[in-house]
Scaffold this motif. Structure first.
Motif, PDB file in Angstrom:
ATOM      1  N   ASP A 109       1.872   6.415   9.224  1.00 16.99           N
ATOM      2  CA  ASP A 109       2.875   5.998   9.006  1.00 16.99           C
ATOM      3  C   ASP A 109       3.133   4.275   9.692  1.00 16.99           C
ATOM      4  N   LEU A 110       3.317   3.207   9.119  1.00 19.82           N
ATOM      5  CA  LEU A 110       3.371   1.881   9.914  1.00 19.82           C
ATOM      6  C   LEU A 110       4.945   1.757  10.156  1.00 19.82           C
ATOM      7  N   GLY A 111       5.721   2.706  10.178  1.00 17.99           N
ATOM      8  CA  GLY A 111       7.227   2.594  10.202  1.00 17.99           C
ATOM      9  C   GLY A 111       8.045   1.908   9.275  1.00 17.99           C
ATOM     10  N   VAL A 112       9.164   1.726   9.526  1.00 18.95           N
ATOM     11  CA  VAL A 112      10.079   0.720   8.943  1.00 18.95           C
ATOM     12  C   VAL A 112      10.533  -0.752   9.615  1.00 18.95           C
ATOM     13  N   SER A 113      10.813  -1.398   8.703  1.00 15.69           N
ATOM     14  CA  SER A 113      11.278  -2.740   9.045  1.00 15.69           C
ATOM     15  C   SER A 113      12.630  -2.615   9.842  1.00 15.69           C
ATOM     16  N   VAL A 120       7.395  -0.341   6.147  1.00 16.81           N
ATOM     17  CA  VAL A 120       6.569  -1.621   6.029  1.00 16.81           C
ATOM     18  C   VAL A 120       5.382  -1.467   5.331  1.00 16.81           C
ATOM     19  N   SER A 121       5.054  -0.304   5.002  1.00 17.29           N
ATOM     20  CA  SER A 121       3.853   0.033   3.912  1.00 17.29           C
ATOM     21  C   SER A 121       4.222  -0.700   2.448  1.00 17.29           C
ATOM     22  N   PHE A 122       5.706  -0.500   2.107  1.00 23.88           N
ATOM     23  CA  PHE A 122       6.045  -1.127   0.639  1.00 23.88           C
ATOM     24  C   PHE A 122       6.042  -2.641   1.014  1.00 23.88           C
ATOM     25  N   LEU A 123       6.743  -3.044   2.069  1.00 25.89           N
ATOM     26  CA  LEU A 123       6.546  -4.590   2.146  1.00 25.89           C
ATOM     27  C   LEU A 123       5.617  -5.370   2.083  1.00 25.89           C
ATOM     28  N   LEU A 124       4.664  -4.615   2.896  1.00 27.62           N
ATOM     29  CA  LEU A 124       3.052  -5.277   2.800  1.00 27.62           C
ATOM     30  C   LEU A 124       2.376  -5.155   1.735  1.00 27.62           C
ATOM     31  N   SER A 126       3.679  -5.022  -1.313  1.00 24.91           N
ATOM     32  CA  SER A 126       4.514  -5.846  -2.449  1.00 24.91           C
ATOM     33  C   SER A 126       3.900  -7.287  -2.237  1.00 24.91           C
ATOM     34  N   ARG A 127       3.539  -7.687  -1.083  1.00 25.60           N
ATOM     35  CA  ARG A 127       3.032  -9.175  -0.797  1.00 25.60           C
ATOM     36  C   ARG A 127       1.449  -9.384  -0.632  1.00 25.60           C
ATOM     37  N   LEU A 128       0.860  -8.217  -0.621  1.00 27.79           N
ATOM     38  CA  LEU A 128      -0.580  -8.276  -0.147  1.00 27.79           C
ATOM     39  C   LEU A 128      -1.491  -8.707  -1.169  1.00 27.79           C
ATOM     40  N   MET A 129      -1.159  -8.402  -2.252  1.00 29.21           N
ATOM     41  CA  MET A 129      -1.883  -8.820  -3.634  1.00 29.21           C
ATOM     42  C   MET A 129      -1.686 -10.280  -3.782  1.00 29.21           C
ATOM     43  N   ASN A 130      -0.717 -10.920  -3.582  1.00 32.21           N
ATOM     44  CA  ASN A 130      -0.336 -12.305  -3.903  1.00 32.21           C
ATOM     45  C   ASN A 130      -1.149 -13.051  -2.880  1.00 32.21           C
ATOM     46  N   THR A 131      -1.290 -12.636  -1.627  1.00 27.00           N
ATOM     47  CA  THR A 131      -2.072 -13.493  -0.563  1.00 27.00           C
ATOM     48  C   THR A 131      -3.560 -13.281  -1.079  1.00 27.00           C
ATOM     49  N   LEU A 132      -4.112 -12.007  -1.276  1.00 22.89           N
ATOM     50  CA  LEU A 132      -5.613 -11.968  -1.372  1.00 22.89           C
ATOM     51  C   LEU A 132      -5.863 -12.703  -2.862  1.00 22.89           C
ATOM     52  N   ILE A 133      -5.043 -12.741  -3.923  1.00 19.40           N
ATOM     53  CA  ILE A 133      -5.347 -13.400  -5.113  1.00 19.40           C
ATOM     54  C   ILE A 133      -5.479 -14.920  -5.007  1.00 19.40           C
ATOM     55  N   LEU A 134      -4.606 -15.465  -3.934  1.00 18.82           N
ATOM     56  CA  LEU A 134      -4.749 -16.793  -3.692  1.00 18.82           C
ATOM     57  C   LEU A 134      -5.765 -17.019  -2.910  1.00 18.82           C
ATOM     58  N   ASN A 135      -6.035 -16.566  -2.000  1.00 15.98           N
ATOM     59  CA  ASN A 135      -7.159 -16.725  -0.992  1.00 15.98           C
ATOM     60  C   ASN A 135      -8.541 -16.728  -1.822  1.00 15.98           C
ATOM     61  N   ALA A 322       2.154  -5.001  11.877  1.00 20.09           N
ATOM     62  CA  ALA A 322       1.468  -4.262  10.516  1.00 20.09           C
ATOM     63  C   ALA A 322       0.833  -5.561   9.934  1.00 20.09           C
ATOM     64  N   ASN A 323       1.363  -6.519   9.680  1.00 18.00           N
ATOM     65  CA  ASN A 323       1.045  -7.788   8.934  1.00 18.00           C
ATOM     66  C   ASN A 323      -0.135  -8.448   9.810  1.00 18.00           C
TER      67      ASN A 323
END
Length: 355
Positions: A109-113, A120-124, A126-135, A322-323
């Motif tokens: 469990d990464l905890g909550v914001s 935190v896992s949900f927030l991460l 939701s954004r991770l794929m965007n960063t991976l695709i761009l890079n 986490a990020n």
């Protein structure tokens, strides 16, 4: 004894296992350092929450004055201390870190914001794929054009075209990326040819095909900036490696055997440029992820870098840790993959083999 047998029978597997263990220790000390640095920052997240509530109440209308006068009663020391205790902020930073580490390892469990109270896992996620695709798109384009341009200009070494290409490669490699991003955004704002943001204003599920073309239009300028910053150094590395290989004795031997210049150039010299690129690709990947932080902030791109920046401003330690740990793990994994690829590409490399 078991490790010695593994090293003798499977040197590459032993090397991979040892690198993974090293990565775990590096991530451990990185997280410890992050917790310590966040502790040194003035204030904490409770102060941030208090400030936000004061600002919200001050903008609440006619009652703002009376609310502002009563803030000292609302936010007394006892309530602030209780809030810090509920969030675990009353403990030393190393105690907080080991609690977080135990929760991640044992409970997964990464905890909550601490600000939004979302996982935190949900927030991460939701954004991770965007960063991976761009890079990854940036990495593919930089790799493709670096090899094409590096090989081509190595065949034109000493000509005016080569001198001009080298000048522009050095210029954009040394040009501050943040300034180039701002200039490109000003260009988009003035001309209207491109959006000033790097992400469409509607979800993918609404219209997949339209979203794809809109996404390509939105990320063109950020990708162009990333490309200009990365292709210069990589192209020069490949060009220099090609020129170095063309002066090797085995190249003269191949020419003496009557092998065509095209085959000598592409089938033999070119193959030896792969090793330096694989070695440098890990650093290139790290620089792309590091540079995406500025890119995502300036072009309002919803990625992990922008999420981390917002979390640092709000001192949301769970989100920051986490990020940061996840991006660091990706960079370390990229370095490990590049080392493994070297063993497959170059038969002379044998990790862990006895000399």
């Amino acid at each position: 004894m078991l490790l010695k047998k593994l090293k003798q029978k499977s040197p590459l597997i032993y090397f991979i296992c040892s690198r993974i263990v090293t990565m775990v220790f590096l991530l451990f000390f990185l997280g410890f350092a992050l917790f310590g640095l966040m502790e040194l920052a003035p204030g904490d997240i409770v102060d941030q929450m208090m400030t936000q509530q004061i600002m919200a109440s001050a903008e609440g209308g006619p009652k703002a004055g009376s609310l502002a006068q009563g803030q000292e009663n609302i936010f007394d020391d006892a309530q602030l201390a209780k809030t810090r205790e509920e969030l675990g902020l009353d403990k030393p930073f190393y105690v907080q870190y080991f609690r977080w580490l135990k929760r991640v390892i044992v409970d997964h469990d990464l905890g909550v914001s601490l600000i939004s109270r979302a996982p935190v896992s949900f927030l991460l996620g939701s954004r991770l794929m965007n960063t991976l695709i761009l890079n990854l798109i940036s990495l593919v384009f930089i790799t493709l054009f670096s090899f094409i341009l590096g090989v081509y200009f190595s065949s034109k070494a000493g000509t005016r075209l080569d001198v001009g290409a080298t000048f522009f490669a050095l210029f954009f490699h040394a040009f501050p990326g943040i300034l180039l991003l701002i200039l490109l955004q000003l260009f988009a704002s003035i001309t209207g040819l491109f959006p000033v943001t790097a992400y469409p204003d509607f979800p993918y599920s609404e219209a997949p095909l339209k979203f794809t073309f809109s996404y390509m239009h939105h990320i063109f300028l950020p990708l162009f900036c990333s490309f200009l910053g990365g292709v210069g150094g990589t192209m020069r590395t490949i060009r220099a490696t090609m020129l170095d290989q063309m002066g090797m004795p085995y190249i003269f031997a191949l020419r003496a055997r009557g092998i065509s210049e095209k085959r000598v150039f592409l089938n033999h010299a070119f193959r030896n440029t792969i090793n330096p690129y694989i070695t440098g690709s890990a650093n290139l990947l790290a620089s792309l992820f590091g540079g995406s932080l500025i890119l995502e902030i300036i072009f309002a791109y919803p990625g992990v870098g922008r999420l981390t920046y917002e979390a640092v401003l709000q001192q949301d330690i769970n989100l920051v840790l986490a990020n940061s740990m996840f991006l660091s793990a990706l960079v370390l994994a990229g370095m490990l993959i590049s080392d493994i690829l070297l063993a497959f590409v170059d038969p002379r490399i044998r990790y862990g083999a006895e000399k």
